[in-house]
Enzyme design. Sequence first.
Site, PDB file in Angstrom:
ATOM      1  N   PHE A  80     -20.164  10.932  12.700  1.00  0.00           N
ATOM      2  CA  PHE A  80     -19.397  10.359  11.578  1.00  0.00           C
ATOM      3  C   PHE A  80     -20.111   9.210  10.870  1.00  0.00           C
ATOM      4  O   PHE A  80     -19.470   8.235  10.441  1.00  0.00           O
ATOM      5  CB  PHE A  80     -18.008   9.881  12.075  1.00  0.00           C
ATOM      6  CG  PHE A  80     -17.387  10.808  13.081  1.00  0.00           C
ATOM      7  CD1 PHE A  80     -17.092  12.116  12.735  1.00  0.00           C
ATOM      8  CD2 PHE A  80     -17.113  10.383  14.368  1.00  0.00           C
ATOM      9  CE1 PHE A  80     -16.539  12.986  13.670  1.00  0.00           C
ATOM     10  CE2 PHE A  80     -16.559  11.247  15.309  1.00  0.00           C
ATOM     11  CZ  PHE A  80     -16.274  12.555  14.956  1.00  0.00           C
ATOM     12  N   CYS A  81     -21.431   9.305  10.733  1.00  0.00           N
ATOM     13  CA  CYS A  81     -22.202   8.242  10.044  1.00  0.00           C
ATOM     14  C   CYS A  81     -21.936   6.872  10.655  1.00  0.00           C
ATOM     15  O   CYS A  81     -21.943   5.851   9.944  1.00  0.00           O
ATOM     16  CB  CYS A  81     -21.903   8.211   8.545  1.00  0.00           C
ATOM     17  SG  CYS A  81     -22.343   9.710   7.705  1.00  0.00           S
ATOM     18  N   ALA A  82     -21.684   6.870  11.952  1.00  0.00           N
ATOM     19  CA  ALA A  82     -21.514   5.596  12.656  1.00  0.00           C
ATOM     20  C   ALA A  82     -22.178   5.772  14.026  1.00  0.00           C
ATOM     21  O   ALA A  82     -21.556   5.578  15.066  1.00  0.00           O
ATOM     22  CB  ALA A  82     -20.037   5.245  12.785  1.00  0.00           C
TER      23      ALA A  82
END
Length: 429
Positions: A361-363
């Site tokens: 999740f782009c984290a």
Amino acid sequence: MNFSYPRQIRLPDGSVMPFINLDNAASTQPLDIVAQKTAEFLSYYSSVHRGSGYLSELSTRAFEEARQQLFAFVGASPELDTAIFVKNTTEAINKLANRFEWLPDDVVIISEMEHHSNDLPWRKKARVVKARVDISGALDLDDLRVKIREHAANLKLVAITGASNVTGYINDLRAIARLAHTYGAPLLVDAAQLAPHRRIHMMPHDHPEHLDFIAFSGHKMYAPFGCGVLIGPKEFFQTGAPDYCGGGTVRSVTKDSVIWAPPPERDEAGSPNVVGAVAMGIAAAVLSKTGMRQVALHEQRLLEKLLAGLRRIPNLTLYGSAFAGPNRLGVVAFNIQGLHHLSAARALAGEAGISVRNGCFCAHPYVHRLLDLSPEEIAHYSKLAGQGNLAVVPGMVRISIGLYNNENDIEKAIAAIEELEQNPRHYAQ
Ligand code: PLP
């Protein structure tokens, strides 16, 4: 909640498939009312500010009204703040990073739960210090306080997400604003996740809980892609050259000089996305009229039901808190033992028509932390990912609730996940 959105999709072979969108943290679908009002404007749009014709005047008015709708949506000050239209939250944060004047020792404090969009732009410009999250993934305010105090002398900005796109945790923005201001630093809130789900109030400029800058995206709040906004003090954007320049950003240009336009034009280079801005303004007005309290209550009920269902499923790991609460959005990350997150997400889509998201999740740093990966494991998977071998990289499945979801959607999701948990081998790819 009585919002409608398309619940069926026509496939290339002509067949019609029902689907349920539970991937709202990535992008929401436009509400029918937003789509309809935006479509009405589509027949009339024109370039803004530079024309004297009827269409241009109408578009300019609609474009400027959108700014006012967004000010109202987050309680900004139309006198003291400016709203700069950009593509999305990512562009908004990059713009802010480009607009500060940096000194070699400058520090930006973020947290360990940030999306890459509120991490990487700062790494390019300053020394980034991260406030820790606790074992459950919630922001450790004591650690934030210690880090702010420790770096006060060089502290340029505190940049924190309003809510996590992985665990749904909502940060205590009032306390964070107080902390940052005590040490003279402004605060940027990445409101990409928070804005569509909770009332935000930027508070008066002289209030210790004032949010100095805020960024969010249209496509996560029931408007189409391609428009986001950066809101912050006019005074800040009144000086310095814009990061992008060209048409629209100037008052005057001679052979060898430029006089920049005042904000927000100075920072809106080229012909803007007028339709996107108008749609975002419409969506903000619809949300405000609905009442963010109502939105929150509805999503809260669905979240409680979802978590109660998931807690009953054996061999399912929930990340972050397993319980709903006022400080949590309808975002739930989990894994099913014996089933890779990619296979689980594909099976939910293929077997039950349920859209969810999987991965990191782009984290990435936050997900690594929640998965409790060792430094060696992180290095190993990072190498594999760098080689393009993404399929083996650990991650999670994420369900995220929007205001058009209903109890039936949640019941179907729980039933589909139960089925996966009972037959993981069948769905493993
Ligand atoms: N910040 C957070 C917390 C997000 O969840 C996202 C997107 O998922 C972003 C920033 C980036 O938003 P955008 O892709 O609209 O730029």
